[in-house]
Motif scaffolding. Structure first.
Motif, PDB file in Angstrom:
ATOM      1  N   ASN A   1       0.841  -1.201   0.000  1.00 63.22           N
ATOM      2  CA  ASN A   1       0.000   0.000   0.000  1.00 63.22           C
ATOM      3  C   ASN A   1       0.876   1.251   0.000  1.00 63.22           C
ATOM      4  O   ASN A   1       0.664   2.183  -0.772  1.00 63.22           O
ATOM      5  CB  ASN A   1      -0.896   0.042   1.246  1.00 63.22           C
ATOM      6  CG  ASN A   1      -2.092  -0.879   1.140  1.00 63.22           C
ATOM      7  OD1 ASN A   1      -2.405  -1.382   0.058  1.00 63.22           O
ATOM      8  ND2 ASN A   1      -2.762  -1.106   2.255  1.00 63.22           N
TER       9      ASN A   1
ATOM     10  N   SER B   1       3.027  -8.101 -10.831  1.00 66.85           N
ATOM     11  CA  SER B   1       1.771  -7.520 -10.359  1.00 66.85           C
ATOM     12  C   SER B   1       0.948  -8.482  -9.496  1.00 66.85           C
ATOM     13  O   SER B   1       0.414  -8.107  -8.458  1.00 66.85           O
ATOM     14  CB  SER B   1       0.965  -7.071 -11.575  1.00 66.85           C
ATOM     15  OG  SER B   1      -0.139  -6.321 -11.183  1.00 66.85           O
TER      16      SER B   1
ATOM     17  N   ASN C   1      -1.313  -4.725  -2.611  1.00 60.94           N
ATOM     18  CA  ASN C   1      -1.900  -3.430  -2.238  1.00 60.94           C
ATOM     19  C   ASN C   1      -3.381  -3.367  -2.595  1.00 60.94           C
ATOM     20  O   ASN C   1      -3.834  -4.039  -3.526  1.00 60.94           O
ATOM     21  CB  ASN C   1      -1.169  -2.288  -2.952  1.00 60.94           C
ATOM     22  CG  ASN C   1      -1.250  -2.385  -4.465  1.00 60.94           C
ATOM     23  OD1 ASN C   1      -0.476  -3.126  -5.065  1.00 60.94           O
ATOM     24  ND2 ASN C   1      -2.201  -1.686  -5.056  1.00 60.94           N
TER      25      ASN C   1
ATOM     26  N   LEU D   1      -6.742  -1.706  -4.186  1.00 64.86           N
ATOM     27  CA  LEU D   1      -6.907  -1.090  -5.506  1.00 64.86           C
ATOM     28  C   LEU D   1      -6.900   0.436  -5.446  1.00 64.86           C
ATOM     29  O   LEU D   1      -6.465   1.104  -6.385  1.00 64.86           O
ATOM     30  CB  LEU D   1      -8.218  -1.571  -6.143  1.00 64.86           C
ATOM     31  CG  LEU D   1      -8.339  -3.098  -6.348  1.00 64.86           C
ATOM     32  CD1 LEU D   1      -9.724  -3.442  -6.899  1.00 64.86           C
ATOM     33  CD2 LEU D   1      -7.253  -3.623  -7.287  1.00 64.86           C
TER      34      LEU D   1
ATOM     35  N   GLU E   1      -3.592   2.362  -6.244  1.00 62.03           N
ATOM     36  CA  GLU E   1      -2.995   2.276  -7.580  1.00 62.03           C
ATOM     37  C   GLU E   1      -3.754   3.117  -8.609  1.00 62.03           C
ATOM     38  O   GLU E   1      -3.344   3.209  -9.761  1.00 62.03           O
ATOM     39  CB  GLU E   1      -2.922   0.810  -8.039  1.00 62.03           C
ATOM     40  CG  GLU E   1      -4.262   0.171  -8.383  1.00 62.03           C
ATOM     41  CD  GLU E   1      -4.224  -1.354  -8.393  1.00 62.03           C
ATOM     42  OE1 GLU E   1      -3.624  -1.939  -7.456  1.00 62.03           O
ATOM     43  OE2 GLU E   1      -4.769  -1.952  -9.331  1.00 62.03           O
TER      44      GLU E   1
ATOM     45  N   GLY F   1      -7.366  -6.545  -4.919  1.00 62.04           N
ATOM     46  CA  GLY F   1      -5.976  -6.089  -4.815  1.00 62.04           C
ATOM     47  C   GLY F   1      -5.164  -6.887  -3.804  1.00 62.04           C
ATOM     48  O   GLY F   1      -4.028  -7.278  -4.056  1.00 62.04           O
TER      49      GLY F   1
ATOM     50  N   ARG G   1      -5.190  -9.440  -7.649  1.00 64.23           N
ATOM     51  CA  ARG G   1      -5.957  -9.134  -8.866  1.00 64.23           C
ATOM     52  C   ARG G   1      -6.128  -7.623  -8.943  1.00 64.23           C
ATOM     53  O   ARG G   1      -6.935  -7.044  -8.226  1.00 64.23           O
ATOM     54  CB  ARG G   1      -7.319  -9.838  -8.830  1.00 64.23           C
ATOM     55  CG  ARG G   1      -7.218 -11.327  -9.152  1.00 64.23           C
ATOM     56  CD  ARG G   1      -8.555 -12.030  -9.054  1.00 64.23           C
ATOM     57  NE  ARG G   1      -8.935 -12.241  -7.660  1.00 64.23           N
ATOM     58  CZ  ARG G   1      -9.952 -11.640  -7.052  1.00 64.23           C
ATOM     59  NH1 ARG G   1     -10.724 -10.806  -7.708  1.00 64.23           N
ATOM     60  NH2 ARG G   1     -10.214 -11.889  -5.779  1.00 64.23           N
ATOM     61  N   HIS G   2      -5.329  -7.002  -9.792  1.00 69.38           N
ATOM     62  CA  HIS G   2      -5.269  -5.542  -9.810  1.00 69.38           C
ATOM     63  C   HIS G   2      -5.992  -4.939 -11.008  1.00 69.38           C
ATOM     64  O   HIS G   2      -6.321  -5.635 -11.959  1.00 69.38           O
ATOM     65  CB  HIS G   2      -3.804  -5.099  -9.803  1.00 69.38           C
ATOM     66  CG  HIS G   2      -3.111  -5.426  -8.516  1.00 69.38           C
ATOM     67  ND1 HIS G   2      -3.269  -4.676  -7.376  1.00 69.38           N
ATOM     68  CD2 HIS G   2      -2.312  -6.460  -8.175  1.00 69.38           C
ATOM     69  CE1 HIS G   2      -2.580  -5.221  -6.401  1.00 69.38           C
ATOM     70  NE2 HIS G   2      -1.992  -6.312  -6.846  1.00 69.38           N
ATOM     71  N   THR G   3      -6.182  -3.616 -10.953  1.00 71.67           N
ATOM     72  CA  THR G   3      -6.728  -2.910 -12.110  1.00 71.67           C
ATOM     73  C   THR G   3      -5.614  -2.776 -13.145  1.00 71.67           C
ATOM     74  O   THR G   3      -4.435  -2.997 -12.836  1.00 71.67           O
ATOM     75  CB  THR G   3      -7.259  -1.517 -11.709  1.00 71.67           C
ATOM     76  OG1 THR G   3      -6.198  -0.784 -11.075  1.00 71.67           O
ATOM     77  CG2 THR G   3      -8.426  -1.634 -10.735  1.00 71.67           C
TER      78      THR G   3
ATOM     79  N   HIS H   1      -2.004  -1.101 -12.621  1.00 71.90           N
ATOM     80  CA  HIS H   1      -0.912  -1.603 -11.784  1.00 71.90           C
ATOM     81  C   HIS H   1       0.334  -1.967 -12.587  1.00 71.90           C
ATOM     82  O   HIS H   1       1.457  -1.625 -12.211  1.00 71.90           O
ATOM     83  CB  HIS H   1      -1.402  -2.819 -10.987  1.00 71.90           C
ATOM     84  CG  HIS H   1      -0.567  -3.123  -9.787  1.00 71.90           C
ATOM     85  ND1 HIS H   1       0.529  -3.939  -9.845  1.00 71.90           N
ATOM     86  CD2 HIS H   1      -0.651  -2.704  -8.502  1.00 71.90           C
ATOM     87  CE1 HIS H   1       1.069  -4.022  -8.636  1.00 71.90           C
ATOM     88  NE2 HIS H   1       0.373  -3.281  -7.809  1.00 71.90           N
TER      89      HIS H   1
END
Lengths: 169, 252
Positions: free
Chosen positions: B17, B78, B83, B85, B88, B224, B228-230, B233
């Motif tokens: 984070n 990633s 972190n 979401l 980011e 996140g 599983r990020h946007t 990232h």
């Protein structure tokens, strides 16, 4: 406030004296002991450990300070000098010595106005900061942040000079 | 998972984070609308970076896999970042950055307060340090939230849109999985659900002062913490990790 115990060995006392001469890289008017970041000097088996508290988590000067202390001890022939980072109790501006506060003021940086635990500081209210140049109190905050993480920017309405304030944190 | 794995995962989430937010804030350097705010955002970035470094060192120490703080920051992909979401999300305009910072810092303040009493002493001492810094950040971001929200009709409109757009990322701050449940049971960290009411009250108060409307809490994005990020990232990592990837083990 610093732990310069009476029981210190001759070498430990000597190292304290050296550190009391060593300038902070960003505010060279202050020495490391003025700033209050030296927590202990300890002779261990075959080495000497200096406990250093970081001012701000991300202060870029921290590494420079560590390297310089080690270099200083090496120059004086100290065997295997080491640095230990001391996070607890955390450094606050309350650790700055009285001599340090006077030096800051003479240098043109307003020293922290009050104790970190004071009621006003806890409630986030603004103390009155006296201008370090003309001592006028007709001062105004320009920015809560300044050229280093530890300072805020102010201007004086009396002498019209800008100045920095060592923020209370 | 044994205790070391759970604890290192828990600490790594906190570290990630701070690191990702530091990287985002650092993108403002050279681009902020005013010099004073540039210094403020750069100072925020620096504090978050310092906190990330302490947390990475602790996580590396706990996991005991011969990885350093630098390995953790620069050599993970990633999917291995934990972190939330919110941190980011792109900087957008200044108001969007303030909204993101306000929503995160207000949550982080309560999280750090709880972590200051952690049964894991090394985590507690980092939290005590970070808490003072975050308090100073939060004061500043709240002032901007109010100034822009209760400013001109244009600044109000932009600030409201920024808060509306980011609101769907606030649910994840309080989400809870097996690692969080373990941490709460072991006294390592708070049960995120216990922070909700205080955060709600604080945010409601600030939004009211800023004449902004609290968005409806509908569907919330998450993932996140599990990696599983946007889409943003990967671009952050491409920027941040380029040097170590292109020149492995390069030293300053």
């Amino acid at each position: 406030m610093q732990a310069r115990a009476n029981t210190a060995t001759a070498l430990e006392r000597e190292i304290w004296d050296w550190l009391a001469e060593m300038p902070d890289p960003e505010i060279p008017i202050l020495t490391l002991t003025d700033l209050g970041i030296i927590r202990f000097v300890r002779e261990a088996d075959d080495s000497v450990i200096v406990g250093v508290a970081p001012t701000y988590s991300g202060c870029p000067a921290t590494e420079v300070i560590h390297t310089s202390i080690v270099a200083l001890m090496r120059r004086h022939g100290v065997n295997a000098p080491r640095i230990e980072r001391v996070l607890s109790p955390p450094w606050t501006t309350d650790w700055i010595s009285d001599a340090g506060r006077q030096k800051l003021s003479a240098y043109g940086i307003a020293p922290p106005a009050e104790s970190v635990g004071s009621k006003r500081a806890v409630l986030g209210q603004e103390p009155t900061i006296a201008c370090p140049r003309c001592t006028g109190t007709n001062t105004q905050k320009v920015s809560e942040f300044g050229s280093t993480p530890c300072k805020a920017s102010y201007k004086c309405g009396d002498c019209l000079e800008p100045f920095e304030y060592f923020k209370c944190i | 998972m044994d205790r070391a794995e759970r604890l290192s995962t828990y600490v790594l989430r906190l570290a990630d984070n701070s690191l990702i937010l530091a990287q985002r804030l650092g993108e403002w350097v050279g681009h902020a609308p005013a010099l004073e705010e540039e210094m403020a955002l750069a100072n925020f970035a620096l504090d978050h970076m310092g906190q990330a470094r302490m947390l990475f060192s602790l996580a590396a120490d706990i996991e005991d896999k011969d990885r350093t703080e630098d390995d953790l920051a620069f050599l993970r992909d990633s999917i291995d970042f934990h972190n939330v979401l919110l941190v980011e999300q792109p900087n957008g305009h200044f108001g969007q950055t303030i909204a993101r910072q306000f929503l995160f810092d207000s949550f982080y303040q309560y999280q750090l307060e709880a972590l200051s009493a952690s049964e894991e002493p090394r985590l507690a001492e980092i939290a005590v340090k970070a808490r003072k810094e975050n308090h100073y950040h939060l004061r500043h971001t709240r002032q901007w939230l109010v100034r822009l929200g209760d400013g001109t009709s244009e600044s109000h409109r932009r600030m409201q849109t920024a808060v509306d757009d980011l609101w769907r990322f606030t649910g994840e701050l309080f989400s809870r999985d097996a690692v969080d449940e373990w941490a709460a049971a072991a006294g390592v960290g708070p049960d995120p659900a216990t922070l909700v009411s205080r955060w709600d009250a604080y945010v409601d108060d600030a939004l009211a002062e800023a004449t902004l409307t609290r968005p409806n809490s509908g569907w919330m994005a998450s993932g996140g913490k599990e990696g599983r990020h946007t889409e943003h990232h990967g671009f952050i990592l491409a920027d941040m990790q380029f040097l170590q990837r292109a020149y492995p083990d390069a030293q300053w």
